[in-house]
Design an enzyme around this catalytic site. Structure first.
Site, PDB file in Angstrom:
ATOM      1  N   HIS A   1       0.827  -1.207   0.000  1.00  0.00           N
ATOM      2  CA  HIS A   1       0.000   0.000   0.000  1.00  0.00           C
ATOM      3  C   HIS A   1       0.863   1.259   0.000  1.00  0.00           C
ATOM      4  O   HIS A   1       0.590   2.221  -0.717  1.00  0.00           O
ATOM      5  CB  HIS A   1      -0.901   0.038   1.248  1.00  0.00           C
ATOM      6  CG  HIS A   1      -1.928  -1.037   1.307  1.00  0.00           C
ATOM      7  ND1 HIS A   1      -1.867  -2.055   2.225  1.00  0.00           N
ATOM      8  CD2 HIS A   1      -3.049  -1.264   0.573  1.00  0.00           C
ATOM      9  CE1 HIS A   1      -2.915  -2.846   2.069  1.00  0.00           C
ATOM     10  NE2 HIS A   1      -3.631  -2.401   1.068  1.00  0.00           N
TER      11      HIS A   1
ATOM     12  N   GLU B   1      -1.116  -3.989  -9.406  1.00  0.00           N
ATOM     13  CA  GLU B   1      -1.370  -5.012 -10.415  1.00  0.00           C
ATOM     14  C   GLU B   1      -1.541  -6.405  -9.814  1.00  0.00           C
ATOM     15  O   GLU B   1      -1.881  -7.346 -10.543  1.00  0.00           O
ATOM     16  CB  GLU B   1      -0.240  -5.023 -11.450  1.00  0.00           C
ATOM     17  CG  GLU B   1      -0.248  -3.791 -12.334  1.00  0.00           C
ATOM     18  CD  GLU B   1       0.797  -3.826 -13.429  1.00  0.00           C
ATOM     19  OE1 GLU B   1       1.705  -4.695 -13.357  1.00  0.00           O
ATOM     20  OE2 GLU B   1       0.713  -3.003 -14.354  1.00  0.00           O
TER      21      GLU B   1
END
Length: 283
Positions: A37, A150
């Site tokens: 993150h 991704e």
């Protein structure tokens, strides 16, 4: 760093920043933040003047109620992690009523078939929940750019389709998968793994790398059979699915076509923890 619980106050602040000519980046999360993150936040900060990070555990995207119960709630430590970055950040941490009102339910979406592939076959209603919350957040935050990892590549493609079909004025940026030292894709779920299984779970990425090597010379059918046999021999990991799919349509391929690009996708269980990963096969 500013923290908002209510959307009206957030919108007022974002609107003022836009009037000053500031670009707004957005990183939506469900909390339990980790280095993956933080890498998204750092990339957003390089591209934008201010970054909004939402921290909201979205109930409508959990097809398994137990997963929702078990999902870690770590808002205080998440805030400290973001504060340590020393970047120009805004945190939006609403409750379900603030986002959904009194009726917490998912909107039904059509993503032109993307929702029926891979994860869609195993997680009923999941992408309706994702689409619902992301659309709500985009409409509240109104960012110039939004950043997604991704690792959840199917989700990334679905969000691109959502912005196209709903005509939402936000640029979607896909960011490379952030990995642990052994190659395991970073995930909040990794914290539920024992140290031994966490090490062994690197087998998923090692398998994907070998798939990439084989893709130049072997057929998709052969590679599928090879991956299945590799997992069958692994004592702690249970393969849910392996697919080689077209990057854009996400449809499973049986043979390679000239001009198309492909990715390999794996979902596997380590005990009761579900892990996903993928790799581009054309670069």
């Amino acid at each position: 760093m500013q923290i908002f619980r209510e959307k009206a106050a957030l919108q007022s602040t974002v609107s003022a920043l836009k009037k000053e000519g500031k670009t707004i980046g957005f990183v939506p999360t469900m909390g339990a933040l980790h280095e993956g993150h933080l890498s998204l936040v750092k990339q957003a900060a390089k591209a934008c003047d201010t970054v909004v990070i939402s921290i909201f555990i979205n109930p409508t995207q959990f097809d398994n109620p137990q997963d929702l119960i078990n999902y870690p709630r770590t808002l205080e430590s998440d805030i400290l992690l973001l504060k340590d970055l020393n970047l120009n950040l805004i945190i939006f941490a609403p409750n379900a009523t603030e986002l959904y009102g009194e009726k917490v339910e998912a909107e039904a979406f059509i993503f032109d078939g993307l929702e029926h592939e891979m994860e869609g076959k195993f997680r009923s209603g999941h992408f309706n929940g994702v689409g619902t919350v992301v659309k709500k957040l985009f409409e509240i935050v109104q960012p110039h750019k939004a950043f997604f990892g991704e690792k959840d590549f199917q989700q990334l493609q679905i969000i691109r389709k959502l912005t196209e079909k709903a005509n939402l004025p936000v640029e979607i940026i896909g960011c490379p998968i952030d990995r642990e030292e052994n190659g395991l894709a970073r995930s909040s779920r990794n914290e539920r793994l024992s140290p031994e299984i966490r090490r062994e779970a690197s087998f998923i990425y090692l398998t994907l790398k070998k798939v990439k090597e084989k893709f130049g010379t072997e057929s998709a059918k052969y590679i599928n059979e090879w991956v299945t046999s590799q997992f069958a021999e692994h004592p702690t990991l249970k393969l849910e699915y392996f697919e080689i799919a077209d990057t854009n349509s996400l449809k499973t391929t049986s043979e390679k076509e000239t001009g198309a690009t492909y990715r390999a996708f794996i979902a596997a269980y380590a005990g009761d923890v579900r892990l996903i990963d993928n790799i581009a096969l054309d670069n």
